[in-house]
Write an enzyme that holds these catalytic residues in place. Structure first.
Site, short mmCIF file in Angstrom:
data_model
loop_
_atom_site.label_atom_id
_atom_site.label_comp_id
_atom_site.label_asym_id
_atom_site.label_seq_id
_atom_site.Cartn_x
_atom_site.Cartn_y
_atom_site.Cartn_z
N CYS A 210 -11.57 -4.81 19.63
CA CYS A 210 -11.58 -5.66 20.83
C CYS A 210 -13.00 -5.95 21.31
O CYS A 210 -13.24 -6.86 22.08
CB CYS A 210 -10.76 -5.02 21.96
SG CYS A 210 -11.59 -3.61 22.75
N CYS B 117 -14.86 0.83 21.00
CA CYS B 117 -15.66 -0.25 20.38
C CYS B 117 -17.11 -0.20 20.85
O CYS B 117 -18.02 -0.50 20.09
CB CYS B 117 -15.05 -1.61 20.69
SG CYS B 117 -13.56 -1.96 19.74
N CYS C 79 -13.63 -2.05 24.50
CA CYS C 79 -13.13 -0.74 24.95
C CYS C 79 -14.18 0.35 24.72
O CYS C 79 -15.20 0.13 24.06
CB CYS C 79 -11.82 -0.39 24.24
SG CYS C 79 -12.05 0.07 22.51
N CYS D 187 -6.65 -3.51 3.54
CA CYS D 187 -6.50 -2.04 3.59
C CYS D 187 -7.22 -1.34 2.44
O CYS D 187 -8.36 -0.90 2.60
CB CYS D 187 -5.04 -1.61 3.63
SG CYS D 187 -4.92 0.20 3.83
N CYS E 117 0.86 -1.19 0.00
CA CYS E 117 0.00 0.00 0.00
C CYS E 117 0.90 1.24 0.00
O CYS E 117 2.04 1.20 0.46
CB CYS E 117 -0.87 -0.05 1.26
SG CYS E 117 -1.77 1.46 1.62
N HIS E 118 0.34 2.33 -0.47
CA HIS E 118 1.08 3.60 -0.48
C HIS E 118 1.61 3.94 0.93
O HIS E 118 2.68 4.52 1.07
CB HIS E 118 0.11 4.69 -0.97
CG HIS E 118 0.73 6.01 -1.15
ND1 HIS E 118 1.03 6.55 -2.39
CD2 HIS E 118 1.14 6.92 -0.23
CE1 HIS E 118 1.59 7.72 -2.21
NE2 HIS E 118 1.67 7.98 -0.92
N THR E 119 0.87 3.52 1.96
CA THR E 119 1.29 3.86 3.33
C THR E 119 2.59 3.14 3.72
O THR E 119 3.38 3.66 4.52
CB THR E 119 0.15 3.53 4.33
OG1 THR E 119 -1.03 4.18 3.88
CG2 THR E 119 0.49 3.98 5.74
N ARG F 255 -2.32 -2.30 -7.44
CA ARG F 255 -1.72 -3.09 -6.38
C ARG F 255 -0.83 -4.18 -6.97
O ARG F 255 -1.20 -4.84 -7.94
CB ARG F 255 -2.78 -3.78 -5.52
CG ARG F 255 -3.44 -2.86 -4.48
CD ARG F 255 -2.43 -2.38 -3.46
NE ARG F 255 -3.03 -1.69 -2.33
CZ ARG F 255 -3.07 -0.37 -2.15
NH1 ARG F 255 -2.54 0.44 -3.05
NH2 ARG F 255 -3.61 0.14 -1.06
N CYS G 207 -10.22 1.49 17.74
CA CYS G 207 -10.25 0.66 18.94
C CYS G 207 -9.06 1.06 19.80
O CYS G 207 -7.96 1.31 19.27
CB CYS G 207 -10.15 -0.81 18.53
SG CYS G 207 -9.79 -1.96 19.88
N ARG H 57 -3.73 0.13 20.27
CA ARG H 57 -3.23 1.19 19.39
C ARG H 57 -1.94 1.84 19.91
O ARG H 57 -1.06 2.18 19.11
CB ARG H 57 -4.34 2.23 19.17
CG ARG H 57 -3.97 3.34 18.19
CD ARG H 57 -3.68 2.80 16.80
NE ARG H 57 -3.23 3.82 15.87
CZ ARG H 57 -1.97 4.25 15.77
NH1 ARG H 57 -1.03 3.75 16.57
NH2 ARG H 57 -1.63 5.16 14.88
N HIS I 22 0.89 -4.27 5.71
CA HIS I 22 -0.35 -4.32 6.49
C HIS I 22 -1.54 -4.73 5.65
O HIS I 22 -2.68 -4.58 6.07
CB HIS I 22 -0.60 -2.97 7.16
CG HIS I 22 -0.79 -1.86 6.15
ND1 HIS I 22 0.25 -1.29 5.47
CD2 HIS I 22 -1.90 -1.25 5.70
CE1 HIS I 22 -0.21 -0.36 4.65
NE2 HIS I 22 -1.52 -0.33 4.76
N GLU I 23 -1.28 -5.23 4.42
CA GLU I 23 -2.39 -5.64 3.56
C GLU I 23 -2.15 -7.12 3.24
O GLU I 23 -1.69 -7.47 2.17
CB GLU I 23 -2.37 -4.77 2.28
CG GLU I 23 -3.72 -4.52 1.68
CD GLU I 23 -3.71 -3.53 0.53
OE1 GLU I 23 -4.17 -2.39 0.71
OE2 GLU I 23 -3.24 -3.88 -0.56
#
Ligand code: NAD
Ligand code: AHE
Ligand code: ZN
Length: 390
Positions: free
Chosen positions: A102, A108, A105, A180, A50-52, A378, A116, A120, A72-73
């Site tokens: 979760c 959530c 919390c 993502c 991903c770009h991130t 992608r 969440c 984090r 993360h994807e």
């Protein structure tokens, strides 16, 4: 790699390590510790870039920690679980979630957000909830986690709240994109904005995120969907994913005309919804100012570098325009991923169409280079069937 039973033991496998900002990843063997309580070890089958990931690798992410394992994807199969894990079991097909859920919390339970609070804080520091890492290289140096996922490794460990089991008939090679880009854009249109039939929409940036906003807006029967990009190669994708118009924000304007003026002219006073999918703060301002007076809402999805700030005349907000943001499309990963996968299987949600490139894992640095080409949406990397580079 894994033997007959790897449960409870460290696994040596191949990962792409980000040792330094701005430098290519190093593909090498690393050691992945077994999952502790409330953790899950996943054999990652496919990941996309991903770009991130490129954003963090470039060094401008205030949370970027090095050396680390980005990604993360990703989607894979649960190898083993730590004590107390009840939501997934070995053998389950899963997607890693950078936005945990979760279900306990304050966030959530609020019913107001998909953010969440459970993991984090440690996630942003590149460690597991107990403050330590499950990754080290062969020299014994600790490697940081990334976004609670670290999918650029054949094996990863995530918190149990950061993983969702999915329908095993859905191809992992495709549904990794639901981790993502596709979910983010689609969710931003159908959840965060909740676009309705007849609404007018402008999307700035026609990458996977922007094109997924477009597919969400089309599904909701928006009357006008304008893609604004600065790369003409995106014109063909605009049409394919459901945009009614494409504007090149640099070349399709009359002498002296701004993109804001052009969009206002095209939509009788401005848009009902605009989306920034570029991460450029000037574009974010244009997106806000192209909204209709009184009600137009602009949604920021793009990620801007450390130190960047957005600005506009307060009058823009006083006169009814609304500035909002959206993370992971407002989607709660554990509760709502199943529905997205059903939509994909029914052909309602395009996912395969975003895979423009496929590569063996060892060629991950080329996948980062692909991100700069207009044609690439992608690149999906195959982690398990790659020739071993060690
Ligand atoms: P991408 O690089 O594939 O697409 C970005 C697009 O923006 C490209 O088509 C590019 O040509 C276009 N663009 C660049 N400058 C522009 C300008 N000035 N005007 C118009 N278009 C311009 O990226 P992507 O993977 O689709 O991600 C888009 C953004 O969203 C990134 O900033 C990424 O970090 C962010 N992101 C945010 C979330 C979230 O949850 N908020 C999730 C995923 C990605
Ligand atoms: N670390 C960055 C934050 C980057 C950011 O905004 N991330 C998005 C997801 S990008 C996925 O490609 C997000 O969901 N943010 C919400 C969150 O909780 O991180 C920084 O600037 O500090
Ligand atoms: Zn992403």
């Amino acid at each position: 790699m894994s033997g007959a039973s790897t449960e409870g033991k460290p696994i040596t496998c191949v990962a792409a390590v980000a040792y330094e900002a701005g430098k290519p990843l190093t593909v090498e063997e690393i050691i992945v510790e077994p999952p502790k309580a409330h953790e899950v070890r996943i054999r990652v089958e496919y990941t996309a870039v991903c770009h991130t990931d490129a954003y963090t690798l470039s060094g401008v992410d205030p949370e970027g920690a090095f050396p680390s394992i980005l990604g993360h994807e990703g989607a894979g199969v649960v190898e083993s679980v730590g004590e107390g894990v009840t939501n997934v079991k070995p053998g389950d097909h899963v997607i890693a979630l950078y936005t945990a859920e979760c279900q306990k919390c304050k966030f959530c339970l609020s019913g107001k957000t998909n953010l969440c609070g459970a993991v984090r804080a440690t996630q942003g520091k590149g460690v597991m909830p107990d403050g330590t890492s499950r990754f080290k290289n062969k020299k014994g140096e600790t490697l940081f986690h990334f976004m609670g996922c670290s999918t650029f490794s054949q094996y990863t460990v995530v918190a149990d709240v950061s993983v969702v089991a999915v329908d095993p008939s859905a191809p992992l090679e495709s549904i990794c994109l639901l981790g993502c880009g596709v979910t983010t854009g689609y969710g931003a249109a159908v959840k965060t904005a909740d676009v309705q039939e007849g609404d007018t929409v402008a999307v700035f940036g026609g990458g996977t995120v922007g094109l997924s906003v477009i597919q969400g807006a089309k599904l909701r029967k928006a009357s006008k969907i304008i893609l604004v990009d600065i790369n003409d190669e995106k014109k063909k994708y605009a049409k394919e994913f459901g945009a009614t118009d494409f504007i090149n924000g640099r070349t399709d304007l009359k002498e002296g005309q701004t993109i804001v003026e052009k969009l206002i002219e095209m939509t009788d006073g401005g848009l009902d919804y605009t989306f920034d999918c570029t991460g450029n703060t000037k574009v974010m301002r244009d997106a806000l100012e192209a909204c209709h007076k009184g009600w137009g809402t602009s949604i920021i999805i793009g990620v801007a570098a450390a130190g960047e700030e957005i600005s506009t005349r307060p009058f823009q907000l006083v006169t009814g325009r609304v500035w909002k943001g959206s993370a992971f499309g407002g989607i709660k990963g554990r509760s709502e991923m199943g529905g997205l996968i059903e939509d994909y299987k029914k052909g309602k949600l395009k996912v395969d169409e975003f895979i423009t490139h496929r590569k063996p894992f060892a060629e991950i640095n080329e996948a980062f280079e692909n991100l700069h080409s207009g044609e690439c949406l992608r690149t999906v990397l195959d982690l398990q069937n790659s020739p071993c580079i060690c």
